[in-house]
Write a protein that holds these residues in place. Structure first.
Motif, PDB file in Angstrom:
ATOM      1  N   ASN A  69      37.867  47.105  48.075  1.00 30.31           N
ATOM      2  CA  ASN A  69      38.011  48.552  47.954  1.00 30.31           C
ATOM      3  C   ASN A  69      38.064  49.191  49.342  1.00 30.31           C
ATOM      4  N   SER A  70      39.192  48.958  50.011  1.00 28.43           N
ATOM      5  CA  SER A  70      39.370  49.454  51.380  1.00 28.43           C
ATOM      6  C   SER A  70      40.638  50.288  51.445  1.00 28.43           C
ATOM      7  N   ASN A  71      40.534  51.453  52.046  1.00 26.18           N
ATOM      8  CA  ASN A  71      41.683  52.361  52.145  1.00 26.18           C
ATOM      9  C   ASN A  71      42.161  52.559  53.580  1.00 26.18           C
ATOM     10  N   THR A  72      42.028  51.531  54.405  1.00 25.04           N
ATOM     11  CA  THR A  72      42.476  51.645  55.787  1.00 25.04           C
ATOM     12  C   THR A  72      43.989  51.482  55.870  1.00 25.04           C
TER      13      THR A  72
ATOM     14  N   SER B 273      45.927  45.590  48.488  1.00 25.16           N
ATOM     15  CA  SER B 273      45.392  44.694  47.469  1.00 25.16           C
ATOM     16  C   SER B 273      46.332  43.534  47.173  1.00 25.16           C
TER      17      SER B 273
ATOM     18  N   ARG C 294      51.193  50.528  53.955  1.00 18.91           N
ATOM     19  CA  ARG C 294      51.886  51.078  52.782  1.00 18.91           C
ATOM     20  C   ARG C 294      53.363  51.323  53.049  1.00 18.91           C
TER      21      ARG C 294
ATOM     22  N   THR D  69      47.250  49.485  46.380  1.00 19.20           N
ATOM     23  CA  THR D  69      46.023  49.820  47.084  1.00 19.20           C
ATOM     24  C   THR D  69      45.030  50.373  46.083  1.00 19.20           C
ATOM     25  N   PRO D  70      43.747  50.503  46.446  1.00 20.41           N
ATOM     26  CA  PRO D  70      42.770  51.034  45.479  1.00 20.41           C
ATOM     27  C   PRO D  70      43.222  52.345  44.844  1.00 20.41           C
TER      28      PRO D  70
ATOM     29  N   ASN E 291      45.967  52.852  43.267  1.00 16.46           N
ATOM     30  CA  ASN E 291      47.420  53.057  43.317  1.00 16.46           C
ATOM     31  C   ASN E 291      48.154  51.802  42.874  1.00 16.46           C
TER      32      ASN E 291
END
Length: 456
Positions: A228-231, A236, A442, A450-451, A453
């Motif tokens: 659960n990383s949004n960098t 994912s 992205r 991604t988390p 998305n």
């Protein structure tokens, strides 16, 4: 029919040709007009010039941006700036109309907006360039390994082992989750595979089994992390390149990493000159200088302990204080590449922060692991010599609470003709970020996962 790429690469002056593609822009005057045309085969647009001598001039003037067309005309030298050739239109057929609310208009769109239009964003200059470089870089990877005698192995995407031991696997199941939620218990014997399985976080362990038969192998495919990383550098679902080499120690492993990376960078620079010039001009100033410098540089090799000593002596106020026995932060990676003015291999890392399969050094404190740090991107490649000693590997797994029966096949590799061997992993998207200067993962994956998305 002919591709626009061929028109720019070969001499078609004064020849009539037909092209098929899409309208990128349409500038209309009273008695003439200009269509910026692109068919996806070349970064540069072909300018199509037409005037009111054409019978269907009024119909052509009504054509919308985004429409698909077939256009025939004579190729002539361009009198305007920005292009060497253009087409003087003789006939045009509308293949697919496009309404005026088409999202990709000839103006600057933010990358955030274009992520929301991911199915159309390759029609822009930026993403047209990004995904062509992605294609060419993928070909470069296969070319390097195939020309050097490696066997390409397809490792499983559904697996029962967590290769990294980090517990970040997506679970794969056919069980009725609603029923389980009500009953509060799980019976994996009734699941599809009769056990708990997930999406692979790496193909390394299976890759090792093939390296101990073919000597040199590589994998190149998708991997998954339920982190659960949004960098800007985490996703994912992403692609990994993972070679494994028998009878190869850590030094030989670094030799392969350096040769591979230089080959890929040089290949992309040669095959995508217009795209790379675009990135250098509009995305990251100095990109071409950075990449050419890497190709011509010697990579420094230094122990983790010595790196920490350099960082501790540095006249810098750190956000995260560097410590012996611990990992290094992005600020440390940046400083070290600037300190040595180029790429740096950091080797012999503390055992306690590295994976179970890495070769334990004689000091009992470190493992024969290596990370490649590159200027402007930080860590790009990570690898190690693998532990070939059965007893040492088993003891390490027990220390970490891993079940021997889950990895009996992997342990048996050390028993049935095992040998010294090494390998590494490189995230393909991390490489693309480095090659293009586009700093968000992205924007280098066609449809990012991604988390929160999972669109398209």
């Amino acid at each position: 029919m002919i591709d626009v790429k061929d028109l720019f690469k070969n001499d078609y002056i004064n020849k009539e040709v037909t092209v098929q593609g899409w309208i990128r822009n349409h500038r209309k005057q009273k008695d003439f007009g200009f269509i910026d045309f692109n068919d996806g085969t070349y970064f540069q647009n072909l300018q199509i010039v037409y005037d009111n001598s054409l019978d269907n001039f009024d119909e052509i003037q009504k054509l919308h941006i985004g429409s698909a067309i077939s256009a025939s005309g004579v190729i002539i030298k361009s009198e305007g700036s920005g292009q060497s050739i253009e087409m003087k239109l003789t006939s045009l057929k509308l293949e697919g109309d496009c309404p005026e609310d088409y999202p990709i208009q000839p103006k600057r769109h933010t990358r955030e907006f274009l992520r929301e239009q991911a199915y159309l964003r390759t029609r822009t200059n930026l993403f047209g360039a990004v995904f062509r470089v992605r294609s060419v870089a993928a070909h470069a990877i296969h070319t390097f390994f195939q020309e050097n005698g490696y066997v390409y192995v397809h490792t499983p995407l559904i697996t029962a082992n967590d290769g990294e031991g980090a517990g970040q696997m997506f679970q794969v199941t056919t069980l009725d989750l609603d029923r389980i939620a009500k009953e509060g218990k799980v019976d994996y014997s009734k699941d599809f595979f009769n056990k708990k399985v997930g999406l692979a976080v790496t193909g390394q362990l299976e890759g090792e089994t093939y390296a101990l038969a073919y000597k040199k192998i590589y994998t190149f495919g998708p991997t998954f992390r339920a982190e659960n990383s949004n960098t800007k550098t985490h996703a994912s679902e992403f692609w990994m390149i993972e070679p494994e080499i028998a009878f190869c120690d850590l030094e030989g492993n670094m030799d392969v990493m350096e040769k591979m990376l230089k080959f890929i960078v040089k290949y992309v620079l040669e095959k995508c000159p217009l795209e790379m010039e675009f990135f250098d001009k509009f995305v990251e100033k100095g990109l071409l200088e950075k990449l050419n410098k890497l190709v011509n540089s010697e990579f420094v090799r230094i122990d983790h302990e010595e790196v920490i000593s350099i960082l501790k002596k540095a006249p810098v106020k750190w956000e995260f204080e560097p410590e012996y026995g611990e990992d290094i932060a992005r600020e440390h990676e940046k400083y070290i590449t600037e300190y040595f003015n180029g790429p740096v291999f950091i080797k012999n890392w503390p055992k306690d922060i590295k994976a179970f399969y890495m070769k334990q050094n004689d000091d009992g404190k470190t493992v024969a692991a290596v990370d490649l740090e590159v200027p402007g991107a930080g860590e790009l490649i990570g690898g190690s010599q693998r532990e070939e000693n059965f007893d040492k590997l088993l003891d390490r797994m027990k220390e970490l609470g891993m079940k021997e029966e889950d990895f009996d096949w992997y342990l048996n590799l050390r028993k049935f003709g095992g040998c010294l061997h090494s390998g590494f992993g490189m995230g393909f998207e991390r490489l693309l970020i480095y090659l293009t200067g586009v700093d968000n993962i992205r924007d280098v994956i066609p449809y990012p996962r991604t988390p929160g998305n999972c669109e398209y």
